[in-house]
Design an enzyme around this catalytic site. Structure first.
Site: not given
Ligand code: DGL
Length: 265
Positions: A73, A75, A183-184
């Protein structure tokens, strides 16, 4: 220790884009995946909220006696890794930090980043990449609509395609050599992204990230050497939506809904 599980987490299905690469390289590991679907999207949450979510998840993995946790993640890697990096007895792999080191070394001069609001506001990729090379220009754009589009499997709706095109057109004005999908969840949109820019332009960090994890576990003599396990999937709400959205990267057949014990931060 070698046969202990590897924990991997994200706010939802996004981390499966990392998991699907990792399991290719390390098929014999014992994986526990957690998708915090109750608190998704993470990208619009405050740092304090993200610290609380991360602590709950690390405590959960600690109770499962993991040998390592993969922060799949961006974030939380950007906002909470520094808070917890020394707090637990297992290895912690944050995606942004691992991937930036690699990308900075690739010889690019102009790099675009699509990521969540929180990752972009923290300038996570820009700061990490420029730590290695100050001359690399990094163009950052937050795409807050994209995580809900992926979680709800709405990527082929006309409104979603129009939204994605707008962000690409704007980013292309910067003339980037590569665009990081920071973002994954965003690799789930590749078939649409590649309608508006060449597919080779996009970097899916999952590929490099998985190599980093594999190399480090090997170097630390922590690879599993015993037997094959079935991965386990947990979510904090809506397992059916999670299973439906998972399909592009990994066909999750069973996801158990659990509620994590609330952390005192
Ligand atoms: N998929 C996550 C990332 O890589 C979180 C995205 C989200 O929930 O906003 O940041």
């Amino acid at each position: 220790m070698n046969n202990s599980p590897i924990g991997i987490f994200d706010s939802g299905v996004g981390g499966l884009s990392v998991f699907s690469e990792l399991i290719k390289l390390l098929p014999d590991e014992n994986y526990i995946y957690f998708g915090d679907t109750l608190n998704s999207p993470y990208g619009t949450k405050s740092k304090e909220q993200l610290i609380e979510f991360t602590k709950n998840i690390f405590d959960f993995f600690q109770s499962k006696e993991v040998k390592a946790v993969v922060m799949a993640c961006n974030t939380t890697s950007a906002l909470t890794y520094d808070v917890f990096k020394e707090e637990y007895g297992f290895k912690i792999y944050p995606i942004v930090q691992n991937v930036s080191a690699y990308i900075a070394d690739e010889g690019y001069n102009r790099i675009g980043v699509f990521a969540t609001n929180a990752t972009i506001n923290a300038h996570a990729y820009k700061n990490e990449i420029q730590k290695y090379n100050k001359n690399i220009q990094v163009f950052e754009t937050a795409c807050p609509e994209w995580v809900p589009i992926v979680e709800k499997s709405l990527m082929y709706e006309l409104s979603s395609i129009g939204n994605i095109k707008l962000y690409i057109d704007k980013m292309m004005e910067n003339n980037p050599e590569k665009i990081i999908l920071g973002c994954t969840h965003y690799p789930y949109l590749m078939s649409i992204l590649s309608k508006f820019a060449p597919k080779e332009m996009f970097i899916n960090p999952a590929v490099y990230f998985s190599e980093c994890i594999c190399n480090d576990l090997d170097k630390s003599d922590l690879l599993n050497n015993k037997r094959k396990y079935e991965p386990k999937f947990y979510v904090s709400s809506n397992p059916e939506q999670f299973k439906t959205a998972s399909k592009l990267f990994y066909n999750v057949e069973k996801a158990e809904e659990i509620s994590l014990v609330k952390a005192e931060v």
